[in-house]
Design a protein around this motif. Sequence first.
Motif, PDB file in Angstrom:
ATOM      1  N   ASN A  79      30.922  23.684  43.032  1.00  0.00           N
ATOM      2  CA  ASN A  79      30.373  24.186  44.296  1.00  0.00           C
ATOM      3  C   ASN A  79      29.053  24.915  44.082  1.00  0.00           C
ATOM      4  N   VAL A  80      28.959  25.664  42.971  1.00  0.00           N
ATOM      5  CA  VAL A  80      27.751  26.456  42.717  1.00  0.00           C
ATOM      6  C   VAL A  80      26.564  25.579  42.367  1.00  0.00           C
ATOM      7  N   VAL A  81      26.788  24.522  41.566  1.00  0.00           N
ATOM      8  CA  VAL A  81      25.658  23.727  41.067  1.00  0.00           C
ATOM      9  C   VAL A  81      25.468  22.403  41.799  1.00  0.00           C
ATOM     10  N   SER A  82      26.268  22.132  42.827  1.00  0.00           N
ATOM     11  CA  SER A  82      26.174  20.827  43.495  1.00  0.00           C
ATOM     12  C   SER A  82      24.784  20.601  44.089  1.00  0.00           C
ATOM     13  N   LEU A  83      24.216  21.620  44.730  1.00  0.00           N
ATOM     14  CA  LEU A  83      22.870  21.471  45.297  1.00  0.00           C
ATOM     15  C   LEU A  83      21.812  21.402  44.201  1.00  0.00           C
ATOM     16  N   LYS A 103      37.862  16.080  38.769  1.00  0.00           N
ATOM     17  CA  LYS A 103      37.243  14.989  39.521  1.00  0.00           C
ATOM     18  C   LYS A 103      36.015  15.454  40.291  1.00  0.00           C
ATOM     19  N   GLU A 104      35.988  16.743  40.733  1.00  0.00           N
ATOM     20  CA  GLU A 104      34.808  17.247  41.455  1.00  0.00           C
ATOM     21  C   GLU A 104      33.585  17.267  40.541  1.00  0.00           C
ATOM     22  N   ALA A 105      33.789  17.663  39.277  1.00  0.00           N
ATOM     23  CA  ALA A 105      32.685  17.671  38.321  1.00  0.00           C
ATOM     24  C   ALA A 105      32.211  16.248  38.026  1.00  0.00           C
ATOM     25  N   LEU A 106      33.169  15.334  37.837  1.00  0.00           N
ATOM     26  CA  LEU A 106      32.809  13.947  37.522  1.00  0.00           C
ATOM     27  C   LEU A 106      32.095  13.274  38.686  1.00  0.00           C
ATOM     28  N   SER A 107      32.468  13.631  39.919  1.00  0.00           N
ATOM     29  CA  SER A 107      31.809  13.021  41.075  1.00  0.00           C
ATOM     30  C   SER A 107      30.352  13.444  41.171  1.00  0.00           C
ATOM     31  N   ILE A 108      30.015  14.620  40.629  1.00  0.00           N
ATOM     32  CA  ILE A 108      28.608  15.051  40.590  1.00  0.00           C
ATOM     33  C   ILE A 108      27.887  14.388  39.422  1.00  0.00           C
ATOM     34  N   LEU A 109      28.583  14.254  38.284  1.00  0.00           N
ATOM     35  CA  LEU A 109      27.940  13.715  37.076  1.00  0.00           C
ATOM     36  C   LEU A 109      27.730  12.204  37.144  1.00  0.00           C
ATOM     37  N   GLU A 110      28.629  11.490  37.799  1.00  0.00           N
ATOM     38  CA  GLU A 110      28.557  10.021  37.803  1.00  0.00           C
ATOM     39  C   GLU A 110      27.233   9.491  38.338  1.00  0.00           C
ATOM     40  N   PRO A 111      26.763   9.943  39.507  1.00  0.00           N
ATOM     41  CA  PRO A 111      25.451   9.446  39.963  1.00  0.00           C
ATOM     42  C   PRO A 111      24.297   9.910  39.083  1.00  0.00           C
ATOM     43  N   MET A 112      24.470  11.038  38.375  1.00  0.00           N
ATOM     44  CA  MET A 112      23.381  11.541  37.515  1.00  0.00           C
ATOM     45  C   MET A 112      23.168  10.652  36.292  1.00  0.00           C
ATOM     46  N   ALA A 146      23.750  14.160  31.530  1.00  0.00           N
ATOM     47  CA  ALA A 146      24.934  13.740  32.292  1.00  0.00           C
ATOM     48  C   ALA A 146      25.954  13.051  31.386  1.00  0.00           C
ATOM     49  N   LEU A 147      25.465  12.263  30.433  1.00  0.00           N
ATOM     50  CA  LEU A 147      26.373  11.582  29.499  1.00  0.00           C
ATOM     51  C   LEU A 147      27.092  12.590  28.597  1.00  0.00           C
ATOM     52  N   LEU A 148      26.333  13.571  28.066  1.00  0.00           N
ATOM     53  CA  LEU A 148      26.940  14.595  27.210  1.00  0.00           C
ATOM     54  C   LEU A 148      27.967  15.416  27.993  1.00  0.00           C
ATOM     55  N   ALA A 149      27.579  15.807  29.210  1.00  0.00           N
ATOM     56  CA  ALA A 149      28.464  16.655  30.017  1.00  0.00           C
ATOM     57  C   ALA A 149      29.743  15.924  30.416  1.00  0.00           C
ATOM     58  N   SER A 150      29.613  14.657  30.800  1.00  0.00           N
ATOM     59  CA  SER A 150      30.806  13.906  31.211  1.00  0.00           C
ATOM     60  C   SER A 150      31.762  13.720  30.036  1.00  0.00           C
ATOM     61  N   ALA A 151      31.213  13.571  28.819  1.00  0.00           N
ATOM     62  CA  ALA A 151      32.086  13.463  27.633  1.00  0.00           C
ATOM     63  C   ALA A 151      32.826  14.777  27.402  1.00  0.00           C
ATOM     64  N   CYS A 165      43.346  11.315  34.141  1.00  0.00           N
ATOM     65  CA  CYS A 165      42.039  11.147  34.779  1.00  0.00           C
ATOM     66  C   CYS A 165      41.757   9.646  34.938  1.00  0.00           C
ATOM     67  N   PRO A 166      41.984   9.080  36.126  1.00  0.00           N
ATOM     68  CA  PRO A 166      41.824   7.628  36.324  1.00  0.00           C
ATOM     69  C   PRO A 166      40.409   7.122  36.052  1.00  0.00           C
ATOM     70  N   LYS A 167      39.406   8.005  36.103  1.00  0.00           N
ATOM     71  CA  LYS A 167      38.021   7.555  35.913  1.00  0.00           C
ATOM     72  C   LYS A 167      37.616   7.473  34.451  1.00  0.00           C
ATOM     73  N   LEU A 168      38.533   7.739  33.548  1.00  0.00           N
ATOM     74  CA  LEU A 168      38.192   7.748  32.128  1.00  0.00           C
ATOM     75  C   LEU A 168      37.599   6.423  31.679  1.00  0.00           C
ATOM     76  N   LYS A 169      38.236   5.315  32.035  1.00  0.00           N
ATOM     77  CA  LYS A 169      37.770   3.993  31.589  1.00  0.00           C
ATOM     78  C   LYS A 169      36.369   3.701  32.122  1.00  0.00           C
ATOM     79  N   THR A 170      36.106   4.099  33.363  1.00  0.00           N
ATOM     80  CA  THR A 170      34.776   3.876  33.949  1.00  0.00           C
ATOM     81  C   THR A 170      33.695   4.530  33.109  1.00  0.00           C
ATOM     82  N   PHE A 171      33.923   5.778  32.727  1.00  0.00           N
ATOM     83  CA  PHE A 171      32.918   6.502  31.945  1.00  0.00           C
ATOM     84  C   PHE A 171      32.827   5.968  30.523  1.00  0.00           C
ATOM     85  N   LYS A 172      33.952   5.584  29.931  1.00  0.00           N
ATOM     86  CA  LYS A 172      33.895   5.021  28.574  1.00  0.00           C
ATOM     87  C   LYS A 172      33.086   3.725  28.553  1.00  0.00           C
TER      88      LYS A 172
END
Length: 977
Positions: free
Chosen positions: A632-636, A663-672, A684-689, A700-707
């Motif tokens: 919430n703090v860093v979304s903008l 999932k809230e963090a990943l939803s911000i990192l994915e488009p980045m 974004a790659l380092l942070a998502s890892a 975390c169902p999105k794990l495969k997507t990021f891998k």
Amino acid sequence: MTAATISYSSAGITSAAGVISLLDEPQIELKIFALNKLNLIVHEFWAEISDVVDKIEILYEDESFEERELSALVASKVYYHLGAYDEALHYALGAASLLDVNQSSEYVDTVVARAIDQYITQRIKLCDDGSDITIDTRLELIVEKMFQRCFDDAKYKQAVGIALESRRYDMLESAIMKSDDIPSLLSYALGIAMTLLQKRTVRNTVLQVLVRLYTNLSEPDYTNMCQCYIYLNEPQTVVNILSKLISGSEDELLMVFQICFDVYESATQHFIDEVMEGLGIKQKKEESSAMEVESSEPVKPSEEPVKTVAQDSAIDKKRAQVGSILSGEIPITLKSQFLIRKNSSDMLVLKNCKDASRNAVCHTATVIANSLMHAGTTCDAFLRDNLDWLAKATNWAKFTATASIGVIHHGHETNALKLMSSYLPKEPASGSPYQEGGALYALGMIHANHGAAIIPYLSEQLQTATNETVKHGGCLGLGLAAMTTKNSDIYEQLKNNLYQDDAIIGEAAGIAMGLVMMGSLDEDALSDMVQYAHETQHEKILRGLSLGIAMICYGQLEAADPTIQTLTEDKDPVLRMCGMYCVGMSYAGTGNNKAIRRLLHVAVSDVNDDVRRAAVISIGFLLFNAPEQCPNVVSLLSESYNSHVRYGAALALGISCAGSGMKEALSILEPMINDPVNYVRQGALLASAMVLVQQNEHMCPKLKTFKDLFSKTMSDKHEDVMVKFGAILAQGIINAGGRNCTVSMRTQYGHTNVPSVVGLLVFTHTWFWFPLSHFLCLAFQPTYLIGLNKDLKMPVMKFKSCAKPSTYAYPPLLEPPKEKEKEKVSTAVLSTTAKKAAKSKSSSATPMEVDTPAAADKKAEEKKEEKKEEKKEEKKEEKKEKADEEKKEKKEEAKFELIANPARVLVEQRNVMDIESSSRYSSVWNRNGLGGFIVLRDTKGGAEEDIIETLQPTTAAEDTTTEEKEPSPPEPFEYTE
């Protein structure tokens, strides 16, 4: 007309005008009657009543009016509906006893909440700021009523919360003592005090209250008492407790062991040294020299148990056991055993990284990824299997490659000098300075935060070194080994290296000085470093000093504010950047609102990009104890026009939400990851890892997507090198420590882990200097559950995980690509060849029936079609079989799992862990959830125990940074025909 003659009912009423008109009557009884009726209908007709609220106020202000409290209550309710909450509270206070705090309504809840907030504000000004104010007794009365309501309703946690915020330590004590479960509420209060109280003096006062309550229990909770004394920095009190328990029963001795493990995990080196000194335990420090290294005679800092003056008595034996825990000998050995036993690295990932490394940057990234993937496992098979490829590293890449050995063997101190002997400086100088400097750095990494045995050797090497590269590695290694010791001699040696004004040496010296004096807020050290930062012309030295100064401010809360204020107003952008890191370090984990506001202001206002990036990254350090708040703090900020701010937002999410799979963090990192700026994509790659470390697809169902994103980015030939660097490092992070470590700034016991905070802080400077990326391994927390008997050995036993095995299982390994079956291609037939074949057939003795070319083609096509149909059928059958197997597995999957000691237990898994019911062992301390080191009580004392054997680590004797040596010639032989 009298009040007795009036008959009035609110049923079916459509207007309050009639009642309101009674306020104008001269008779007091009519006014009182009107106020009583208005009090009943005010919530329905407040809009009408608001027109005459001034008349009600006049009645309240008339001291001769006997129902002043009633008029105040009506006025308060009107102002509540008008949204004027301050006025509503003012008149509610005037209502005094008529305001029933036990009534359940929105009005009462709002007014009481407002009263508590105002009371808290006044109490904070009085207690914390020392303001000369008088607290409204009416406010205090409401708060007292709320405390009583909490006690009556048995809502003791709410009472504890109000007491802590309002600094009512008497009510804190009352709430805990009146509770039905005093130990549980004490633990709750301790957790709140350590994570939410943002002022150091207040926190210390609360801890002293809790310590007194822990002491007064029928069975004192010495474990939590010692945790409080660690934060109060009272080592002598811990010494007194341990001395008392050591001479007690066997159960008390087991409790001593448990306390010592907790102290080792939570306290600094300086604190532990004072405790050991107070107990009369002297840690043996091995002296080493260049001669010993050259002759490959290793120093063995942990080979012998810690010795005291006389070890013949039982007490001395117990002290030796205590010393072996506090010195780190046993904890480090056990952690290494866990990582060696449970290592399940995915080597195919490393092979893919190596295949994608087509330039020097990606080569370095792969070396770093390998070290992170095998951190602490002692498995250097990848380096030994790829010596030719590794030999391509030159200059600083060779420095990084050599240092990576220290990450792989992190914590394996026993044979550290023997392991590194072929790389360390020798006399006369013959090796590569990059290799020698990297080896000193590696030694420091192996002994990080536990370097008493290796400090003399590193200090000697730094003193005799003449090359700037060797000194760079020596400074980093010495700083790591002497972390948090506050050793003045080491500090002076590092300061002398800083004053050489060499950019390369000075950067490492600045970082090392901060490591040694971490958390001390030493005025002399701060003065020296800030003054030299103003004098030097080297930006590298400035950056090193900025990290060092931030470390010295670690955990100091408001005491560091003067230093922060001075740095944030400096003209030099690097020192302003230092100010931002100081905010992050001094308030780490507190979520302090004032600090966050300061960081957000700088993030959008400073003219320098580095300062803005540092400000946003520091938000991650503040919020790691409340990761759900960070998105919430860093979304903008993640959508800022400034790419440096976006990069900072990505790393802030990675730091605060590490290992959570949020999932809230990943939803911000994915488009980045698709950001137009390359270094933002890297961040974004380092942070998502970091966020996805130790997650599986069930969690975390999105794990495969990021891998898949990591692999695709890494292998894309057209991708920018900077992005590929991030993708390769992400592969190492997500597989940290053989897939048995998470990234966390908290210990197994929930307290802030100093080395982890240091590791992540310095890792953020990988942006400037690749070798600093190795610091990330300090933030790796092995997720283990290790049971120990009275001899501090691992018995054969099992723990029960009350969850399905798939819930916390390893993610599946990467599968090698399947080779496709090559289809046979019909060969082309030349016309001359066809003619010859026709002649030979016509001249043959026995003519045979031959298909025409058209018929042959038709038959071939029919055969192909038949094969295709057969393959389709086979695939369908395979899919059906797999689906049936999966269904069977799902149906047959057990609801629990038995895990052998030592066990891999994820952070989320601790709450479902228990000791197997049929086990002969039980825990000496009943904590919420099982994790970390658990000292066990043997219920079948005297019976023979099965002990788990110690595994020997794998070490490489080969030089992994040079060309492979020529094989030895064959043995002599005789040739015979």
